[in-house]
Design an enzyme around this catalytic site. Structure first.
Site, PDB file in Angstrom:
ATOM      1  CB  THR A   1     -74.543  41.992  14.975  1.00 18.32           C
ATOM      2  OG1 THR A   1     -74.121  43.197  14.325  1.00 18.32           O
ATOM      3  CG2 THR A   1     -74.288  40.827  14.025  1.00 18.32           C
TER       4      THR A   1
ATOM      5  CD  GLU B   1     -70.574  42.652  25.129  1.00 15.97           C
ATOM      6  OE1 GLU B   1     -71.581  42.997  24.495  1.00 15.97           O
ATOM      7  OE2 GLU B   1     -69.460  43.195  24.994  1.00 15.97           O
TER       8      GLU B   1
END
Length: 234
Positions: A42, A114
């Site tokens: 994504t 992340e």
């Protein structure tokens, strides 16, 4: 909750939904600043969309080697996170997200970087298709990055909680992260209190990062649906 791009009833593939939310995330990019960029299929759609405004931003801080390579291939400068004090926004996907903005992340094995980039960002914008929205986290296997020598002990600690953990493999061998560690995927958890579980597992010796993003939760989720992009705020 708001809708954009409505075409009620129009059947869209998961790939098309990812493209929609990737493009929608551009509205959160602050011109003249450096944007935090996550990892995954994504996010790749967001990176491709970001190329359309690359002359309006200074560049990006990336959470993985794969995203860095994609950004640089499109002519977007990538900065070391140590050289950037704070980011205005971090754009990333999720494997699961609940109604409070708590997430499970790490399906792409980039959870440690992340979480680092999320922690230095003022706002976390999650981009996902509607299949990722859940009432309670835990159906998706929880990734936990560990130092290899601790793997079996951490597996036993999860077993004591009634969960099953196994080493993630790649080509029959343990997958090695960008940080040189390995990933455990944990099933059998129902995460009713994400903050508590993140705190607990993070304290286990040998755990580098647990893929519960509760302290670094999303403030916004752009959710791709058959009716367009829905904006959830937390």
């Amino acid at each position: 909750m708001t809708n954009s791009n409505p075409q009620s009833g129009a059947a869209r593939s998961q790939d098309e939904l990812k493209t929609l939310v990737g493009q929608a995330a551009l509205q959160y990019v602050v011109p003249g600043e450096i944007v935090g960029v996550g990892t995954g299929s994504t996010v790749n759609k967001f990176i491709d969309a970001l190329a359309s405004m690359k002359d309006q931003i200074k560049g990006a801080v990336s959470s993985s080697v794969a995203s860095t390579e994609r950004l640089q291939a499109l002519g977007i400068p990538v900065f070391d996170s140590n050289d950037v004090a704070e980011l205005s926004v971090y754009i990333d996907g999720a494997d699961e997200i609940d109604g409070q903005g708590f997430m499970i992340k790490g399906g792409g094995a980039a959870l440690t970087r992340e979480k680092i980039v999320a922690a230095q960002s003022r706002k976390f914008v999650c981009i996902a298709d509607e299949s990722k929205l859940v009432k309670m986290l835990g159906n998706y296997p929880l990734p936990v990055e560990v130092i290899p020598m601790a793997a079996q002990r951490v597996i036993r600690q999860f077993a004591a909680m009634g969960a099953q953990a196994q080493v993630r493999l790649n080509g029959g061998k343990p997958l090695v992260t960008d940080n040189g560690q390995i990933i455990l995927d944990v099933t059998g958890l129902k995460i009713a209190d994400p903050l508590a579980l993140e705190s607990q597992v993070s304290q286990w010796p040998g755990v580098v990062t647990v893929g519960v993003f509760a302290f670094q939760k999303a403030q916004v989720c752009l959710l791709g649906t058959a009716d367009g992009v829905k904006t959830l705020t937390f």
